[in-house]
Write a protein that holds these residues in place. Structure first.
Motif, short mmCIF file in Angstrom:
data_model
loop_
_atom_site.label_atom_id
_atom_site.label_comp_id
_atom_site.label_asym_id
_atom_site.label_seq_id
_atom_site.Cartn_x
_atom_site.Cartn_y
_atom_site.Cartn_z
N GLU A 258 0.81 -1.22 0.00
CA GLU A 258 0.00 0.00 0.00
C GLU A 258 0.85 1.27 0.00
OE1 GLU A 258 -3.02 -0.12 3.04
OE2 GLU A 258 -4.23 -1.49 1.82
N SER B 112 -3.65 6.95 -5.49
CA SER B 112 -4.39 6.00 -4.64
C SER B 112 -3.67 5.80 -3.31
CB SER B 112 -4.57 4.66 -5.36
OG SER B 112 -3.36 3.94 -5.44
N LYS C 136 -4.81 6.95 0.60
CA LYS C 136 -4.91 5.97 1.68
C LYS C 136 -4.00 6.30 2.85
CE LYS C 136 -6.45 2.12 3.48
NZ LYS C 136 -6.30 0.81 2.80
N ARG D 110 -5.91 2.90 -2.57
CA ARG D 110 -5.01 1.75 -2.55
C ARG D 110 -5.55 0.67 -1.63
NH1 ARG D 110 -0.88 0.41 -6.09
NH2 ARG D 110 0.81 -0.73 -5.03
N LYS D 111 -5.63 -0.54 -2.13
CA LYS D 111 -6.02 -1.70 -1.33
C LYS D 111 -5.03 -2.81 -1.61
CE LYS D 111 -10.90 -0.71 -0.61
NZ LYS D 111 -12.28 -1.23 -0.63
N VAL D 112 -4.18 -3.09 -0.64
CA VAL D 112 -3.06 -4.03 -0.75
C VAL D 112 -2.12 -3.52 -1.84
CG1 VAL D 112 -2.37 -6.45 -0.88
CG2 VAL D 112 -4.63 -5.86 0.00
N ASP E 230 -5.11 -0.59 -7.21
CA ASP E 230 -5.70 0.75 -7.22
C ASP E 230 -7.16 0.64 -7.62
OD1 ASP E 230 -3.10 1.83 -6.77
OD2 ASP E 230 -2.68 1.59 -8.92
N GLU E 231 -8.07 0.84 -6.65
CA GLU E 231 -9.50 0.71 -6.93
C GLU E 231 -10.14 2.09 -6.98
OE1 GLU E 231 -11.40 -1.88 -4.19
OE2 GLU E 231 -10.01 -3.55 -4.53
#
Length: 434
Positions: free
Chosen positions: A8, A28, A32, A109-111, A114-115
């Protein structure tokens, strides 16, 4: 040379043909965690594979960042070489002015992915941004006075003057130099209403009283409500032998922390004020906006302090209404546990149980029992006066078919029961049923 794994905080791209994807990752990660690093010339496994760095490569990256990322960030862009002579590029950035967008879109950012951020998440990011929305949004009124605020601050040894310098130092002006929402909330001209609504029973089916606190400085309205609840916080005394057991209706320090937090962290951008609902068995304190985007529930319960309205906090601290110690939530949790908090539909609700029945609740319940036990004639008189309290005893007698003396005796008994009251003069007064 291996640089580890994508996570992340960092992203790898093999070539500059993926420049935009890397910049998207920067936004992202900033959204986060407020920090981001992207390497170009590094494969997905973290191995440096190298790339060709031309004379204008770093400047081209800088220009692309300027054109595609909003708000503006100032990234550190470096050309590096590993032990085997392979060139690669590191782009690092820091920033808390969230939300950041790439090419007009917002990502999170998720793990290592980039969502695209949903509208709900985007609103939360805006609410938690250091841009402090209520500081930048203009007040609906620009002709504002601050008599109450100045008086409160003077009592704390701060002697404010109606000057641009004071207004700016205490976060009452936006970037254009106009009064902002923060100033509006703290002014004497605030038209937002804080409500205390009392219900009969344990649900919202019967409202018995609604009191509006508004049209003045937020600090004044907040204090008036605290004074009201301090006044109703009676103490029940039990004598057990030689032991005197005193129990308050509710824990006032917990109520105070919950109410100040509700006013301080409320989403004032939507012009919806926090409210308090008083039931027979509990107090509910409701604020809007939910948790700050970057604050987890565990962090919330541990007392991590991430103020939503930072400019408002500055004034609350100056007025000694709040401090940034983070002890408020742990105070409530220690007394009542975590279950008194609920997070639903963008609201944060604190439910404080009442330790015993309030006297007015006991009286109301007693009146209900008394009314159920009325004789047929007593009920006739009570119902007649409930429909029309202006009736004379003679008119009641005619309507019910009872004698005047009989009606008079019944009225006296109903008054004795506390379910009938005479208001006003003898000739032009009226009967009030309860």
């Amino acid at each position: 040379m291996n640089l580890g794994k994508e996570n992340e905080y960092q992203e790898f791209k093999e070539s500059l043909s993926q420049l935009d994807k890397g910049l998207k990752s920067i936004t992202s990660m900033l959204n986060k965690h407020g920090q981001a690093t992207v390497y170009y010339g590094v494969d997905d496994n973290g191995n440096v594979c190298g790339l060709t760095v031309g004379k204008n490569t770093l400047m081209d990256i800088r220009n692309r960042i300027r054109d595609k990322i909003e708000p503006r960030i100032y990234a550190d862009i470096q050309e590096l070489t590993d032990s085997e002579g392979r060139q690669y590029i590191r782009v690092t950035a820091n920033g808390l002015d969230i939300p950041y967008s790439f090419d007009g879109r917002y990502y999170l950012r998720k793990v290592s992915a980039d969502e695209q951020a949903s509208n709900v998440i985007l609103r939360k990011m805006l609410a938690s941004s250091d841009s402090d929305i209520i500081r930048q949004k203009a007040s609906p009124k620009q002709e504002l006075s601050f008599t109450s605020l100045f008086s409160i601050l003077s009592g704390r040894g701060i002697h404010p003057k109606a000057s641009k310098e004071f207004y700016a130092n205490y976060g009452l002006l936006n970037r254009e130099g106009n009064f902002n929402v923060n100033a509006y909330l703290l002014s004497d001209d605030n038209e937002l209403s804080l409500k205390v609504v009392t219900f009969d029973g344990t649900d919202k089916s019967v409202m018995s009283r609604r009191t509006e606190y508004g049209g003045r400085c937020l600090l004044v309205s907040l204090s008036e409500i605290m004074n009201y609840f301090e006044a109703i916080n009676i103490t029940n005394v039990n004598l057990k032998g030689l032991v005197r057991d005193e129990q308050p209706l509710f824990d006032f320090p917990s109520f105070r922390e919950a109410w100040i937090n509700a006013c301080l962290h409320n989403d004032w951008n939507n012009a919806i004020a926090p409210s308090i609902y008083l039931f027979d068995d509990r107090i509910e304190i409701v604020s809007y906006g939910g948790l700050p985007f970057s604050l987890s529930r565990e962090g919330f319960f541990n007392g991590n302090s991430i103020p939503v309205n930072k400019s408002l906090l500055t004034v609350f601290m100056a007025a000694n209404y709040a401090e940034q110690s983070g002890h408020g939530i742990p105070t409530i949790v220690e007394k009542y546990g975590r279950d008194v908090f609920s997070f639903d539909d963008g609201m944060l609700k604190v439910t404080i149980p009442l330790a015993f029945e309030r006297p007015e609740v006991a009286m109301r319940k007693n009146r209900i029992l008394l009314k159920k036990g009325l004789t047929a004639n007593q009920k006739k008189v009570y119902d007649a006066l409930s429909e029309n309290g202006s009736l004379s005893l003679k008119e009641v007698a005619n309507q019910t078919g009872l004698s005047i003396s009989g009606v008079k005796k019944i009225c006296s008994k109903l008054q004795e029961y506390g379910i009938l009251e005479r208001s006003g003069a003898k000739k032009d007064g009226r009967w009030l049923t309860k």
